[in-house]
Design an enzyme around this catalytic site. Structure first.
Site, PDB file in Angstrom:
ATOM      1  N   TYR A  64       0.826  -1.214   0.000  1.00 14.83           N
ATOM      2  CA  TYR A  64       0.000   0.000   0.000  1.00 14.83           C
ATOM      3  C   TYR A  64       0.859   1.261   0.000  1.00 14.83           C
ATOM      4  O   TYR A  64       0.522   2.242  -0.663  1.00 14.83           O
ATOM      5  CB  TYR A  64      -0.947  -0.003   1.203  1.00 14.83           C
ATOM      6  CG  TYR A  64      -2.228  -0.744   0.931  1.00 14.83           C
ATOM      7  CD1 TYR A  64      -3.321  -0.101   0.338  1.00 14.83           C
ATOM      8  CD2 TYR A  64      -2.358  -2.086   1.243  1.00 14.83           C
ATOM      9  CE1 TYR A  64      -4.497  -0.766   0.073  1.00 14.83           C
ATOM     10  CE2 TYR A  64      -3.535  -2.777   0.981  1.00 14.83           C
ATOM     11  CZ  TYR A  64      -4.594  -2.106   0.402  1.00 14.83           C
ATOM     12  OH  TYR A  64      -5.754  -2.790   0.124  1.00 14.83           O
ATOM     13  N   HIS A 123      -8.479   1.283  -0.270  1.00 16.57           N
ATOM     14  CA  HIS A 123      -8.817   1.208   1.151  1.00 16.57           C
ATOM     15  C   HIS A 123     -10.328   1.113   1.370  1.00 16.57           C
ATOM     16  O   HIS A 123     -10.777   0.871   2.492  1.00 16.57           O
ATOM     17  CB  HIS A 123      -8.264   2.425   1.900  1.00 16.57           C
ATOM     18  CG  HIS A 123      -6.806   2.308   2.222  1.00 16.57           C
ATOM     19  ND1 HIS A 123      -5.815   2.696   1.341  1.00 16.57           N
ATOM     20  CD2 HIS A 123      -6.170   1.823   3.307  1.00 16.57           C
ATOM     21  CE1 HIS A 123      -4.623   2.462   1.892  1.00 16.57           C
ATOM     22  NE2 HIS A 123      -4.810   1.929   3.084  1.00 16.57           N
TER      23      HIS A 123
END
Length: 245
Positions: free
Chosen positions: A29, A44
């Site tokens: 991420y 997310h």
């Protein structure tokens, strides 16, 4: 698309926690965010299918430490990353190459090589081996309340939910009505228990299995993972290189 990421350690030996998927998830991420913040933000969202998965962290040599929650690695470390979405691959690999210094669980590495892995031409009928265990969950009433229940390959619902999950992935990847043609036969199974977050555990399965059916469904599983929770490090498989005799 699939890649092998090879890492050179700063020090040896180095620790590798048995439950380490969330560290790799954080790395993925952060590197996506570095290149494409909007994509990172969208990933997310709990409503967005992630369509990527990755293997457990592997090492050239490993040594178990009795009673410790980790093993000691030496030589290079590596893991595999796979996705059905080109923009995710471009952002993650681009971010890794922009910043090759990597810190995982307090150990420092440097990205030595990112290698694209060719996809098998045909998947139906092949034998698959998990690179990260497969997780399948449902809800069961326990102590009077519906609670998350980790299914195993000895339960028919395990296979039904894997198929349902593959069809959902197929719909997002190909944008057409998903087929039904999918069968899976487990040849060997070994459970493992992972701590996915502090105090939250998941029982998942290292499997050797043979699958046949629609090539699109199998490709969805090969690229984005079989079962659930692929974006937190479950469900990556490789094709066994040995042909059926």
């Amino acid at each position: 698309m699939r890649f092998r990421i090879r890492l050179q350690p700063e020090n040896e030996p180095y620790r590798v926690p048995f439950s380490h998927q969330h560290y790799l998830q954080g790395l993925i991420y952060r590197r996506i965010q570095r290149v494409d913040p909007d994509l990172s933000l969208s990933l997310h969202s709990p409503k967005v299918p992630k369509l990527f998965t990755y293997s457990l962290f592997m090492v050239e040599k490993r040594k178990l430490e009795r009673g410790k929650p980790y093993f000691l690695g030496s030589g290079r470390g590596y893991f595999y990353f796979s996705t059905a979405v080109p923009s995710i691959a471009e952002a993650f690999i681009g971010g890794l190459l922009q910043k090759p210094e990597v810190e995982l669980w307090g150990e420092r590495f440097r990205v030595e090589e990112v290698k694209a892995v060719a996809e098998p031409e045909k998947l139906s009928g092949r034998k698959f081996v998990t690179l990260s265990p497969i997780a399948v969950t449902t809800k069961r009433v326990q102590f009077g309340k519906p609670r998350s229940y980790d299914l195993g390959p000895d339960e028919p619902e395990f296979y039904e939910l894997i198929k349902e999950n593959l069809r959902e992935k197929y719909l997002h990847i190909f944008g057409t009505n998903p087929p039904e043609d999918f069968e899976m036969k487990v040849l060997n199974a070994k459970p493992k228990r992972f701590e996915v977050k502090r105090g939250i555990y998941q029982i998942a399965w290292h499997l050797v299995f043979r699958a046949k059916g629609d090539e699109g469904l199998l490709k969805a599983g090969y690229l984005a993972g079989f079962g659930e929770k692929n974006s937190i490090g479950f469900g990556m498989v490789r094709v066994d290189g040995r042909r059926r005799t």
